[in-house]
Write an enzyme that holds these catalytic residues in place. Structure first.
Site, PDB file in Angstrom:
ATOM      1  N   THR A  51      -5.035   6.262  -1.542  1.00 28.54           N
ATOM      2  CA  THR A  51      -4.241   5.098  -1.170  1.00 28.54           C
ATOM      3  C   THR A  51      -4.341   4.056  -2.280  1.00 28.54           C
ATOM      4  OG1 THR A  51      -4.613   5.460   1.184  1.00 28.54           O
ATOM      5  CG2 THR A  51      -3.841   3.283   0.530  1.00 28.54           C
ATOM      6  N   GLY A  52      -3.175   3.685  -2.804  1.00 27.47           N
ATOM      7  CA  GLY A  52      -3.108   2.587  -3.755  1.00 27.47           C
ATOM      8  C   GLY A  52      -2.803   1.300  -3.013  1.00 27.47           C
TER       9      GLY A  52
ATOM     10  N   ALA B 271       0.838  -1.208   0.000  1.00 27.97           N
ATOM     11  CA  ALA B 271       0.000   0.000   0.000  1.00 27.97           C
ATOM     12  C   ALA B 271       0.865   1.247   0.000  1.00 27.97           C
ATOM     13  CB  ALA B 271      -0.930   0.001   1.209  1.00 27.97           C
ATOM     14  N   ASP B 272       0.313   2.316  -0.563  1.00 31.27           N
ATOM     15  CA  ASP B 272       0.994   3.609  -0.544  1.00 31.27           C
ATOM     16  C   ASP B 272      -0.062   4.708  -0.522  1.00 31.27           C
ATOM     17  OD1 ASP B 272       3.549   5.134  -0.749  1.00 31.27           O
ATOM     18  OD2 ASP B 272       2.574   5.925  -2.539  1.00 31.27           O
ATOM     19  N   THR B 273       0.198   5.755   0.255  1.00 34.83           N
ATOM     20  CA  THR B 273      -0.755   6.850   0.427  1.00 34.83           C
ATOM     21  C   THR B 273      -0.113   8.179   0.075  1.00 34.83           C
ATOM     22  OG1 THR B 273      -1.900   5.660   2.213  1.00 34.83           O
ATOM     23  CG2 THR B 273      -2.269   8.026   2.084  1.00 34.83           C
TER      24      THR B 273
END
Length: 211
Positions: A121-122, A85-87
């Protein structure tokens, strides 16, 4: 949803490719048994090279999950699921990550003052398929409306130290929540992980996790 699948998921090996205590907390709250293995991917992708911030966070999430998958490829018992995850935060087309220092944090929070910004968020889910992985990626967006903040308020908040490990320079689950007037969308997404959307996709792939 996944509530009816929690017993089956308890027997699965799920790796969270993140050292974020907030993502760990969110996932553990719903009963998932996690192995924490932070990705060693250097977060050096340029958001300007993507047509939309959603593509940027999904690409970074993929890189994080993929790095962990490659480290575990020769493992005797590969995990059933890897979560990356990345935000990031966006305002007027500008992408904001974690602040570099006090000045950067002040710049971000002053920009958000009295305005609405988007938290994206991905998420990348890698599901084990025999000797390979099936990937499911998505991006969730939540709009956050900030109150009008004085310089004194911003400086006092920065002095708490809370902003420095958080995209956008604030934590809605902590003192940063006092800066927020309203949100539209998933609250947990602002913390760093879109819980509802994740559960939707996890329920769909349970057939591949259950022997």
């Amino acid at each position: 949803m996944i509530i009816q699948h929690l017993d089956s998921l308890a027997s699965k090996t799920i790796v969270l490719a993140s050292g974020s205590p907030r993502r760990r907390e969110i996932l553990q709250k719903i009963g998932l048994q996690l192995t924490i293995l932070p990705s060693e991917f250097e977060e050096n992708l340029d958001p300007c090279s993507y047509s939309h911030p959603s593509e940027f966070v999904m690409a970074t999430a993929h890189k994080k999950a993929d790095e962990v998958a490659k480290r575990l490829v020769s493992s005797v018992s590969a995990p059933d699921l890897i979560i990356g995850a990345d935000t990031c935060v966006t305002l007027s087309g500008q992408v904001y990550g974690k602040p570099k220092d006090h000045e950067d944090a002040f710049h971000m929070l002053n920009k958000f003052s009295g305005k609405g910004h988007d938290v994206l968020t991905g998420v990348c889910l890698l599901v084990r398929k025999e000797m390979d992985w099936k990937e499911i990626s998505f991006c969730e967006t939540t709009t956050v409306q900030f109150a009008k903040l004085s310089s004194e308020t911003i400086k006092s908040y920065i002095a708490t130290g809370e902003p420095f490990d958080k995209a956008g320079g604030y934590g809605i689950q902590g003192l940063g929540g006092t800066l927020v007037e309203a949100i539209h969308g998933d609250y947990y997404n602002v913390m760093g992980f879109p819980l509802h959307r994740f559960c939707f996709h996890l329920a769909k792939i349970m057939a591949e996790l259950v022997p």
